[in-house]
Design an enzyme around this catalytic site. Structure first.
Site, PDB file in Angstrom:
ATOM      1  N   ALA A 133       0.826  -1.206   0.000  1.00 28.56           N
ATOM      2  CA  ALA A 133       0.000   0.000   0.000  1.00 28.56           C
ATOM      3  C   ALA A 133       0.860   1.256   0.000  1.00 28.56           C
ATOM      4  O   ALA A 133       0.570   2.219  -0.724  1.00 28.56           O
ATOM      5  CB  ALA A 133      -0.926  -0.005   1.212  1.00 28.56           C
ATOM      6  N   TYR A 134       1.917   1.246   0.799  1.00 30.11           N
ATOM      7  CA  TYR A 134       2.776   2.422   0.908  1.00 30.11           C
ATOM      8  C   TYR A 134       3.448   2.741  -0.418  1.00 30.11           C
ATOM      9  O   TYR A 134       3.437   3.887  -0.883  1.00 30.11           O
ATOM     10  CB  TYR A 134       3.823   2.177   1.996  1.00 30.11           C
ATOM     11  CG  TYR A 134       4.639   3.394   2.337  1.00 30.11           C
ATOM     12  CD1 TYR A 134       4.144   4.355   3.203  1.00 30.11           C
ATOM     13  CD2 TYR A 134       5.907   3.583   1.797  1.00 30.11           C
ATOM     14  CE1 TYR A 134       4.891   5.474   3.524  1.00 30.11           C
ATOM     15  CE2 TYR A 134       6.658   4.704   2.108  1.00 30.11           C
ATOM     16  CZ  TYR A 134       6.146   5.647   2.972  1.00 30.11           C
ATOM     17  OH  TYR A 134       6.874   6.764   3.274  1.00 30.11           O
TER      18      TYR A 134
END
Length: 235
Positions: A133-134
């Site tokens: 996600a990051y």
């Protein structure tokens, strides 16, 4: 947005997710000689779990700017990554920047001058395991930077990104201590091991160096720099 004579950096911390390296900004503002000050404004997130505040430093008189610095982190293999964490990270690390930019651009265009700086970190350019996600959010932030750079071309407004590597903040100090405990090595060797992963210079980026890069992008000298991602990662 903060007052028009300041560059604003929105920074958010979740009560349920650890903040990432964006704490370099918080460290810098706590110093006695820091040019940063709190405005007390809230970020664009609607989550009740979020605490958001904007931090500003002097810029050109009556010339607005925005530095998108909000970020949280969570790590897990992609097959084990909780959907709720995915949505939270995308919301704070990417969507918050979009909403802030969308709100700021009309006033900037009206004044025929404005500066937008997105803090994308090296993960806007490269990937790491367990950070789906990051990394997705930071790559998206680079894409957003390029789009806004094109859409504001010729308007007096610029949008760019900075991509710092390791910045020696209290959060990073904790990671160094974790390496010390895991590998039973000295603090110096642990720091070197951490830097060796992605920082060719084997030296930490200082908050002042990173802040100086942002300040340059907010200056008249950067009038013709737009849609660009500047690496500050020692090589």
């Amino acid at each position: 947005m903060a007052a028009a004579n300041a560059v604003c950096a929105s920074s958010s911390i979740s009560s349920s997710t650890h903040p990432d390296q964006h704490s370099w900004f918080h460290e810098a503002r706590h110093r006695k000689d820091s040019p940063y000050r709190a405005t007390g404004t809230s970020g664009p997130t609607r989550s009740p779990q979020m605490r958001a505040r904007a931090w500003c430093f002097p810029a050109h008189r009556n010339r607005p700017g925005r530095a998108n610095n909000a970020g949280i982190q969570f790590t897990a293999p992609v097959e084990d990554f909780p959907p709720a964490k995915w949505h939270a990270i995308l919301g704070i690390n990417l969507s918050a920047a979009f909403h802030g930019i969308a709100a700021a651009v009309p006033q900037m265009k009206k004044q025929r001058w404005g500066r937008i700086v997105n803090v994308a970190l090296t993960h806007g350019l490269v990937a790491s395991t367990h950070k789906a996600a990051y990394v997705a959010a930071k790559h998206g932030l680079i894409g957003l930077t390029k789009v806004v750079g094109l859409e504001t071309a010729g308007s007096g407004v610029t949008c760019n990104a900075v991509c710092p590597g390791w910045v020696r903040t209290p959060l990073v100090e904790k990671q160094i201590s974790d390496v010390v405990a895991q590998k039973n090595i000295s603090q110096k060797d642990a720091a070197k091991a951490l830097l060796g992963e992605k920082q060719p210079s084997s030296e930490f980026v200082s908050p002042e160096q990173l802040g100086g890069t942002v300040a340059f992008l907010c200056s008249r000298a950067a009038d013709q720099i737009a849609g660009t991602a500047i690496s500050v990662d020692g090589g």
